[in-house]
Design a protein around this motif. Structure first.
Motif, PDB file in Angstrom:
ATOM      1  N   UNK A  94      -3.823 -68.821  15.267  1.00 29.50           N
ATOM      2  CA  UNK A  94      -2.434 -69.047  15.716  1.00 29.50           C
ATOM      3  C   UNK A  94      -1.384 -68.301  14.896  1.00 29.50           C
ATOM      4  N   UNK A  95      -1.778 -67.704  13.800  1.00 28.26           N
ATOM      5  CA  UNK A  95      -0.808 -66.988  12.959  1.00 28.26           C
ATOM      6  C   UNK A  95      -0.818 -65.480  13.208  1.00 28.26           C
ATOM      7  N   UNK A  96      -1.551 -65.021  14.209  1.00 27.73           N
ATOM      8  CA  UNK A  96      -1.571 -63.578  14.519  1.00 27.73           C
ATOM      9  C   UNK A  96      -0.305 -63.214  15.301  1.00 27.73           C
ATOM     10  N   UNK A  97       0.792 -63.210  14.612  1.00 28.72           N
ATOM     11  CA  UNK A  97       2.063 -62.898  15.239  1.00 28.72           C
ATOM     12  C   UNK A  97       2.321 -61.390  15.179  1.00 28.72           C
ATOM     13  N   UNK A  98       3.219 -60.905  16.019  1.00 28.89           N
ATOM     14  CA  UNK A  98       3.420 -59.448  16.097  1.00 28.89           C
ATOM     15  C   UNK A  98       3.794 -58.790  14.782  1.00 28.89           C
ATOM     16  N   UNK A  99       4.475 -59.522  13.891  1.00 28.76           N
ATOM     17  CA  UNK A  99       4.930 -58.897  12.655  1.00 28.76           C
ATOM     18  C   UNK A  99       3.955 -59.106  11.492  1.00 28.76           C
ATOM     19  N   UNK A 100       2.801 -59.754  11.750  1.00 27.83           N
ATOM     20  CA  UNK A 100       1.874 -60.115  10.676  1.00 27.83           C
ATOM     21  C   UNK A 100       0.771 -59.069  10.536  1.00 27.83           C
ATOM     22  N   UNK A 101       0.548 -58.630   9.297  1.00 32.93           N
ATOM     23  CA  UNK A 101      -0.563 -57.729   9.000  1.00 32.93           C
ATOM     24  C   UNK A 101      -1.833 -58.508   8.693  1.00 32.93           C
ATOM     25  N   UNK A 102      -1.725 -59.592   7.900  1.00 30.83           N
ATOM     26  CA  UNK A 102      -2.946 -60.265   7.452  1.00 30.83           C
ATOM     27  C   UNK A 102      -2.676 -61.741   7.179  1.00 30.83           C
ATOM     28  N   UNK A 103      -3.752 -62.548   7.328  1.00 27.61           N
ATOM     29  CA  UNK A 103      -3.724 -63.972   6.995  1.00 27.61           C
ATOM     30  C   UNK A 103      -4.952 -64.275   6.153  1.00 27.61           C
ATOM     31  N   UNK A 104      -4.740 -64.935   5.019  1.00 21.15           N
ATOM     32  CA  UNK A 104      -5.818 -65.197   4.071  1.00 21.15           C
ATOM     33  C   UNK A 104      -6.233 -66.654   4.100  1.00 21.15           C
ATOM     34  N   UNK A 105      -7.533 -66.895   4.027  1.00 23.37           N
ATOM     35  CA  UNK A 105      -8.066 -68.254   3.940  1.00 23.37           C
ATOM     36  C   UNK A 105      -7.901 -68.803   2.526  1.00 23.37           C
ATOM     37  N   UNK A 106      -7.875 -70.125   2.438  1.00 25.19           N
ATOM     38  CA  UNK A 106      -7.856 -70.763   1.113  1.00 25.19           C
ATOM     39  C   UNK A 106      -9.273 -70.794   0.552  1.00 25.19           C
ATOM     40  N   UNK A 107      -9.396 -70.439  -0.719  1.00 23.37           N
ATOM     41  CA  UNK A 107     -10.703 -70.339  -1.367  1.00 23.37           C
ATOM     42  C   UNK A 107     -10.908 -71.515  -2.317  1.00 23.37           C
ATOM     43  N   UNK A 108     -12.106 -72.092  -2.254  1.00 23.49           N
ATOM     44  CA  UNK A 108     -12.538 -73.112  -3.202  1.00 23.49           C
ATOM     45  C   UNK A 108     -13.806 -72.604  -3.880  1.00 23.49           C
ATOM     46  N   UNK A 109     -14.060 -73.086  -5.085  1.00 23.06           N
ATOM     47  CA  UNK A 109     -15.325 -72.783  -5.745  1.00 23.06           C
ATOM     48  C   UNK A 109     -16.359 -73.819  -5.334  1.00 23.06           C
ATOM     49  N   UNK A 110     -17.581 -73.377  -5.161  1.00 22.27           N
ATOM     50  CA  UNK A 110     -18.661 -74.320  -4.903  1.00 22.27           C
ATOM     51  C   UNK A 110     -18.781 -75.326  -6.049  1.00 22.27           C
ATOM     52  N   UNK A 111     -18.534 -74.845  -7.267  1.00 19.14           N
ATOM     53  CA  UNK A 111     -18.504 -75.720  -8.431  1.00 19.14           C
ATOM     54  C   UNK A 111     -17.103 -76.310  -8.541  1.00 19.14           C
ATOM     55  N   UNK A 112     -16.927 -77.530  -8.077  1.00 19.27           N
ATOM     56  CA  UNK A 112     -15.602 -78.141  -8.019  1.00 19.27           C
ATOM     57  C   UNK A 112     -15.019 -78.416  -9.394  1.00 19.27           C
ATOM     58  N   UNK A 113     -15.833 -78.328 -10.461  1.00 21.00           N
ATOM     59  CA  UNK A 113     -15.320 -78.591 -11.810  1.00 21.00           C
ATOM     60  C   UNK A 113     -14.637 -77.371 -12.413  1.00 21.00           C
ATOM     61  N   UNK A 114     -14.796 -76.205 -11.794  1.00 19.68           N
ATOM     62  CA  UNK A 114     -14.186 -74.989 -12.342  1.00 19.68           C
ATOM     63  C   UNK A 114     -12.681 -74.979 -12.099  1.00 19.68           C
ATOM     64  N   UNK A 115     -11.954 -74.387 -13.022  1.00 22.54           N
ATOM     65  CA  UNK A 115     -10.518 -74.205 -12.831  1.00 22.54           C
ATOM     66  C   UNK A 115     -10.295 -73.247 -11.669  1.00 22.54           C
ATOM     67  N   UNK A 116      -9.306 -73.539 -10.811  1.00 23.75           N
ATOM     68  CA  UNK A 116      -9.108 -72.765  -9.579  1.00 23.75           C
ATOM     69  C   UNK A 116      -8.240 -71.534  -9.859  1.00 23.75           C
ATOM     70  N   UNK A 117      -8.825 -70.546 -10.537  1.00 23.54           N
ATOM     71  CA  UNK A 117      -8.064 -69.319 -10.736  1.00 23.54           C
ATOM     72  C   UNK A 117      -8.112 -68.413  -9.504  1.00 23.54           C
ATOM     73  N   UNK A 118      -8.942 -68.781  -8.527  1.00 21.49           N
ATOM     74  CA  UNK A 118      -9.042 -68.022  -7.285  1.00 21.49           C
ATOM     75  C   UNK A 118      -8.819 -68.979  -6.119  1.00 21.49           C
ATOM     76  N   UNK A 119      -7.724 -68.767  -5.362  1.00 22.02           N
ATOM     77  CA  UNK A 119      -7.375 -69.673  -4.259  1.00 22.02           C
ATOM     78  C   UNK A 119      -7.064 -68.929  -2.969  1.00 22.02           C
ATOM     79  N   UNK A 120      -6.771 -67.636  -3.040  1.00 24.78           N
ATOM     80  CA  UNK A 120      -6.357 -66.877  -1.867  1.00 24.78           C
ATOM     81  C   UNK A 120      -4.853 -66.741  -1.724  1.00 24.78           C
TER      82      UNK A 120
END
Length: 734
Positions: A155-181
């Motif tokens: 639903x976010x593929x609008x005419x002015x949009x180049x890209x949409x990024x998913x939210x990232x989680x680590x499989x290891x939920x105890x890790x600090x979330x330095x990568x989220x998207x």
């Protein structure tokens, strides 16, 4: 070049200068030309009808065990979207026989085997060369998609949009979330520093600095062009940041979608094939390229060369060549131009919100696209003007694509999201220079302050970005925004109050209003003041609460729904307490008065004992008025010298509560012959009818149900229908 000369022997210095001369010249020429380009926001050609279909590219090198999980999750996610899907797995630097079982499990996927390692950028390039769909999802081979991950992005593929990024989680939920998207950056004076933000609660998409290369949906034709120009970043890192900045600088947008989830299983592919020292060197080199190509810091060209010269000579060739210099010139010129126009990268992630939009798949169906510009915070609606806009937008959101440019960014909170979700996009700014306690400004001064440079720049950027049919400017304070208007959009000035009074400021107001294609006003009295060829009455309405309404209680309880942000509300209630309240309190010792004053009322309550006296309660929060209307015997509207019309008045009648108002406060409704509206000449004169109504419960209850037929034209649904009809009249050719 003295700084370089001190570090390099003579022959090497000559070789260095010859090799890097094209790059040095490119940096200088880009900076020189950027200041001389026309100050016009880029407006790329965009499709008029939404395009469907997704290609998925999975770069893979030597991790078939991780890839098996990735592809199984991807297959499930593909079943959730009703569009053509093409999956391309690019195996490079690994043996094809290691993937024989996976090929058998996923025979519908397209497998591309390359015996030589291609690097991340090379694998993406190989995949995108085969992509047939208009959108391409880049999926790392160690990512596991949620079943709805792809469907949430569409639903976010609008005419002015180049890209949409998913939210990232680590499989290891105890890790600090330095990568989220959700990407952003730390401002630094001489080096590029990117990081990923921790997502806030909420489901709305947000602005994103760049699309993460392992879990993002990108517009295929743009991605193909950006990948082609990213050779400098071979073999890995920083290329996705480059794509994102190119998109923003060219007039596109990048989004982060928190409801699309992906889990990162592993992150060791690069470490398996490169030494730590080489990885760090490549990262530093690519950060240098990013800085030079996008003018990210304020480093001068000579300083870039000095830092390149400090590296080992065997790496100088990585910055040499006419092709690299030419790409750098083009990208840096675009970046410098965007920066000079006012593109603020530090606001991308924090000041942009996006609601999901059902794409228009038919050229026959046309939804008006309306850019609404407001100098005041709108959501949650804490004053009458905000309530009006909120109600109309809510009722028209299924027929109109609304884009909001709003000032007073700090007043928007997570509580704003239910309203923002109904908009196609929200862009917020702040910093016009209001000061607490300053004297009230003249209208001319307010117009000068409210239409401040950043708001003007952002208005022009959004017109180029969204190509709206209508630019709807709210409040007379912003009327000067139409100065220098250009383009195909029609301009509509929504006047909540008309200030024309025969005084010295009239001429400037009339000149400002003449720049608009149409005006709207909230009362017939205001429309009569407008000498404009297209002035329309779009009155104020109210939510229809009659079905749930009950007869008012017999306890003597008054309600004033008057946010103190509007000065006339504050002045009116204080005068009421001075001239009407004492007599009423003497006649009805149990009398109570509740004032819905909003957050701005708190300092006034603390400073004025009249607002804290026995029987008086001021609610200094944003609240739903419904329970307060149910508890009161009747409402009051002690206003003087107002324009427009009072929403609180009609809101009371729709809740089956009689409203006692001054003649000024009844503006817009006095001619409607509404039985539930009792009008006094002035604030002092309100005491007698209030006392009579509090004493005569039977008469009060009869008046509460006497106006059902007359009220029908004042529902927000009826008002919204008039607003939509006006949009249809104003629509320009597209």
């Amino acid at each position: 070049m003295n700084a370089i000369a001190r570090r390099i022997p003579r022959l090497q210095r000559i070789g260095f200068m010859l090799r890097l001369l094209p790059l040095f010249g490119a940096l200088h020429v880009a900076d020189y030309l950027a200041a001389r380009l026309k100050p016009r926001w880029p407006q790329p050609r965009r499709e008029k009808v939404a395009t469907r279909g997704v290609s998925v590219i999975v770069p893979e090198r030597g991790t078939p065990e991780l890839l098996a999980t990735t592809l199984a999750a991807l297959a499930r996610a593909c079943t959730k979207i009703d569009e053509p899907v093409q999956v391309i797995v690019v195996v490079n630097g690994a043996k094809a026989e290691d993937y024989r079982e996976l090929v058998a499990v996923h025979p519908d996927f397209e497998w591309r085997f390359h015996s030589e390692p291609l690097g991340y950028d090379g694998a993406v390039a190989a995949g995108i060369a085969c992509a047939r769909q208009p959108w391409t999802y880049l999926l790392n081979s160690d990512m596991r998609l949620d079943a709805n991950a792809l469907a949430e992005l569409l639903p976010y593929r609008q005419p002015q949009v180049f890209a949409i990024t998913s939210q990232i989680f680590f499989e290891d939920a105890t890790r600090r979330r330095e990568e989220t998207g959700w990407s952003d950056f730390h401002p630094h004076h001489d080096r590029a520093e990117m990081y990923e933000r921790t997502p806030e609660p909420g489901s709305l998409a947000r602005g994103n600095l760049y699309p993460g290369g392992g879990s993002s949906l990108c517009r295929t034709h743009l991605l193909r062009r950006y990948v082609r120009d990213a050779h400098e970043y071979h073999p890995f890192y920083w290329e996705d940041a480059d794509w994102g900045l190119r998109a923003w600088n060219e007039g596109w947008e990048v989004l982060f979608c928190p409801t699309s989830h992906a889990w990162h299983q592993h992150r060791a592919t690069v470490n398996r094939f490169y030494t730590r020292a080489e990885i760090e060197r490549v990262i530093a080199r690519n950060a240098r390229w990013f800085d030079m190509r996008h003018a990210w810091t304020q480093l001068a060209p000579i300083e870039h060369l000095r830092r390149i010269a400090a590296q080992a000579p065997e790496h100088w060739h990585e910055y040499a060549g006419v092709g690299r210099a030419w790409r750098t010139l083009r990208l840096r010129l675009r970046a410098r131009h965007a920066q000079l126009l006012g593109l603020r990268y530090n606001k991308i992630a924090v000041d942009r919100y996006y609601g999901p939009v059902v794409p228009n798949t038919s050229a026959e169906t046309r939804r008006p696209r309306v850019l609404v510009v407001s100098p005041f915070a709108l959501f949650p609606p804490a004053h009458g003007g905000a309530r009006r806009i909120a109600e109309l937008v809510t009722r028209l959101a299924d027929r109109v694509d609304f884009i909001l440019l709003g000032d007073e960014r700090s007043l928007y909170t997570p509580a704003s999201e239910p309203w923002l979700a109904k908009l196609r996009a929200t862009h917020l700014v702040e910093g016009r220079g209001d000061r607490i306690g300053e004297a009230r400004l003249t209208l001319a001064q307010r117009q000068q302050r409210h239409a401040w440079p950043t708001l003007r720049e952002e208005t022009q950027r959004l017109i180029a970005l969204y190509d709206p049919d209508i630019v709807q400017v709210e409040f007379m304070e912003l009327a000067n925004l139409a100065q220098g208007r250009a383009g195909r959009a029609r301009w509509l000035l929504a006047l909540h109050d008309v200030y024309l009074d025969g005084g010295d400021e009239d001429a400037a107001q009339i000149a400002a209003m003449a720049r608009y294609d149409a005006l709207t006003a909230c009362s017939g009295e205001d429309v009569a003041l407008l000498a404009h060829a297209h002035a329309a009455l779009i009155g104020n309405g109210a939510q229809d609460r009659r079905a749930a309404g009950t007869p008012s209680p017999q306890t003597p309880h008054l309600l004033f729904m008057g946010p103190f942000r509007y000065a006339q509300n504050r002045f009116g209630i204080v005068e009421f307490l001075d001239v009407a309240w004492p007599a009423l309190k003497a006649q009805f010792p149990q009398l109570r008065l509740t004032v819905l004053g909003g957050s701005e009322s708190k300092p006034y309550v603390e400073a004025d004992p009249r607002l804290r006296q026995d029987g008086v309660e001021v609610i200094s929060d944003f609240v739903d008025p419904a329970p307060y209307l149910a508890e009161c015997a009747l409402s009051i509207n002690p206003q003087c010298d107002i324009r427009g019309s009072s929403i609180k008045l009609i809101e009371s009648l729709f809740a089956r509560r009689v409203c006692v108002s001054t003649a000024d406060g009844a503006r817009g409704f006095a001619q409607e012959q509404l039985s539930g509206l009792v009008i006094a000449e002035d604030i002092a004169g309100m005491a007698a009818p209030i006392a009579a109504l509090l004493a005569d419960h039977g008469r009060r209850h009869a008046l509460e149900s006497a106006d059902d037929e007359r009220l029908e034209t004042h529902t927000w649904d009826a008002i919204a229908a008039r607003q939509y009809a006006l949009y249809q009249q104003l629509l320009p050719p597209r």
